[in-house]
Every structure is written in structure tokens, then in C-alpha cells.
Design a protein around this motif. Structure first.
Motif, PDB file in Angstrom:
ATOM      1  N   ARG A   1       0.768  -1.261   0.026  1.00  0.00           N
ATOM      2  CA  ARG A   1       0.082  -0.104  -0.046  1.00  0.00           C
ATOM      3  C   ARG A   1       0.807   1.069  -0.134  1.00  0.00           C
ATOM      4  O   ARG A   1       1.986   1.289   0.822  1.00  0.00           O
ATOM      5  N   SER A   2       0.481   2.113  -0.897  1.00  0.00           N
ATOM      6  CA  SER A   2       1.273   3.362  -0.983  1.00  0.00           C
ATOM      7  C   SER A   2       0.580   4.661  -1.298  1.00  0.00           C
ATOM      8  O   SER A   2      -0.667   4.197  -2.238  1.00  0.00           O
ATOM      9  N   HIS A   3       0.637   5.867  -0.611  1.00  0.00           N
ATOM     10  CA  HIS A   3      -0.071   6.996  -1.197  1.00  0.00           C
ATOM     11  C   HIS A   3       0.724   7.443  -2.282  1.00  0.00           C
ATOM     12  O   HIS A   3       2.014   7.557  -2.432  1.00  0.00           O
TER      13      HIS A   3
ATOM     14  N   MET B   1      -4.701   6.281  -3.165  1.00  0.00           N
ATOM     15  CA  MET B   1      -3.887   5.187  -2.377  1.00  0.00           C
ATOM     16  C   MET B   1      -3.745   3.881  -3.350  1.00  0.00           C
ATOM     17  O   MET B   1      -4.883   3.405  -3.917  1.00  0.00           O
TER      18      MET B   1
ATOM     19  N   CYS C   1      -3.184   0.097  -3.966  1.00  0.00           N
ATOM     20  CA  CYS C   1      -2.994  -1.003  -2.943  1.00  0.00           C
ATOM     21  C   CYS C   1      -2.687  -2.347  -4.121  1.00  0.00           C
ATOM     22  O   CYS C   1      -3.669  -2.496  -4.751  1.00  0.00           O
TER      23      CYS C   1
END
Length: 218
Positions: A7-9, A22, A24
Motif C-alpha cells: 500500500r502506498s499513498h 492510495m 493497493c
């Protein structure tokens, strides 16, 4: 089967804004579903989102976009694909094509509420690289331009008790010339908060994406 999920913004520049999102991505992802939610609060969906979780278990990554960075629909500026939020949604697809983790994956689109109109207009322009599309609780102003030009297989879902969506969705369904399906979930309202209704939405969306998107199973 559960897959590890990264998961990364992310921040996607377009015009004078940065669209927050976001990403995922389950291990071994076979595609990416871009998700825009215009039916409730205009924030990024949390990682625990139920529909997202169902998609992840099918090895479908999700890119949830903050509707606040897209949403000029309420101000009447989405009639032309050259204006936001259509252009900003296109920028998000372009970003996925430039991102090394997603550049070779098929892209699909899941939209709800008034932002479903932006999804339709992007698909009708033929520039979004959309393999398949699911629209839920769509708030549409008929006639929507360009519906007959859409080629991406499209699933429309409405709650049986959502009077503001069923009629317009039925009208849009009639105008589409692509592979299409219209599902009414009995007893469900606009937000699909009734027991079991969101599970139906998740199952329908997962099945549609897996059936109609050009995924390559590893």
C-alpha cells in the motif's frame, strides 16, 4: 486466498492540483482497478474497504482517488472531456502507464455517484485505456453524450430502493452499444448499507472485471 498487499499513498499532478490516491497492489497483481467514489464523502477509501478487499483477493490492484481532487462535476464543468474531472481522471490513467509497478497491467474503472458521469465521458472519448468498467449508484443527467461510442464492457449496478439512480441508469443502459449488463440489487439504497448488499456489489464487480478485462494469469 490472501496475497501480501503493498500500500502506498500517491500524488498525481494535473492542472493546478495534485490528485491524492492510495495504490493497493497485491503480490502478483493481474490488473489495476481505478476507483472513484462520488456517492459519499469525497475522501480516499481506507485500506479496509470491503469491495477493495474482495478485488485484492482476486489479485486485482486498486487505485483509490480522492474525489476532492477530481470533483468539478457539481459545478457543471464536466460536459467536455477537455475539462476536469474527466481530464484529471485521464491523468491518473496516464500516471499508471508511467509507473513501473503498473505500466504493463490492464486497467479497469469502478465509479459511483455523480462521478460515474466522468467515467462515462472518459470511456466515450476512447483515450482512457479502459478494459472494463463498473458503475454503481450512478447519478447521471440524461442524455449523457457519447454513450454509443463506449467500447469497454460496462456493468451498471443500482439499488432497488434508490429512485434517484434506477431510472437514469436504465436510460444509460439503453443507450450503450458495448457489451453491457444492468443489475438491480433488491432492497438496497444508494449507499448499499443494507446487510448483504455490498457483498453483492463486490461479487458482481469482481466477476465482471475478471471476465471482461484482458488479464494475463501468471
Amino acid at each position: 486466498m490472501m496475497f501480501p498487499i503493498n500500500r502506498s499513498h500517491v500524488s498525481i499532478p494535473c492542472d493546478d492540483v495534485a490528485i491524492s490516491g492510495m495504490l493497493c497492489q497485491p503480490e502478483g497483481a493481474i490488473g489495476v482497478v481505478v476507483c472513484i467514489n462520488g456517492s459519499t464523502a469525497s475522501r480516499i477509501k481506507p485500506p479496509s474497504d470491503y469491495v477493495g478487499g474482495v478485488l485484492h483477493m482476486a489479485r486485482l490492484a486498486t487505485l483509490w482517488l480522492d474525489a476532492a481532487g477530481l470533483d468539478d462535476c457539481r459545478h457543471g464543468r464536466a460536459e467536455n472531456p477537455a475539462f476536469p474531472p474527466v481530464r484529471r481522471l485521464q491523468a491518473s490513467f496516464d500516471w499508471l502507464r508511467r509507473n513501473a509497478a503498473t505500466d504493463d497491467l490492464p486497467l479497469a474503472l469502478l465509479a459511483s455517484g455523480h462521478l460515474a458521469a466522468a467515467a462515462l465521458r472518459l470511456a466515450s472519448a476512447g483515450t482512457g485505456d479502459i478494459s472494463a468498467m463498473v458503475l454503481r449508484s450512478a447519478r447521471l443527467q440524461l442524455p449523457e453524450p457519447g454513450l454509443a461510442n463506449i467500447t469497454a464492457p460496462t456493468l451498471l449496478i443500482a439499488g432497488g430502493l434508490d429512485d434517484g439512480s434506477v431510472g437514469a441508469t436504465r436510460g444509460a443502459f439503453a443507450a450503450l452499444r458495448c457489451k453491457k449488463r444492468f443489475e438491480v440489487v433488491p432492497g438496497a439504497t444508494h449507499a448499499f448499507e443494507e446487510p448483504g448488499s455490498l457483498e453483492v456489489v463486490a461479487r458482481l464487480a469482481r466477476g465482471w472485471f475478471l471476465q471482461h478485462t484482458r488479464f494475463v494469469l501468471a
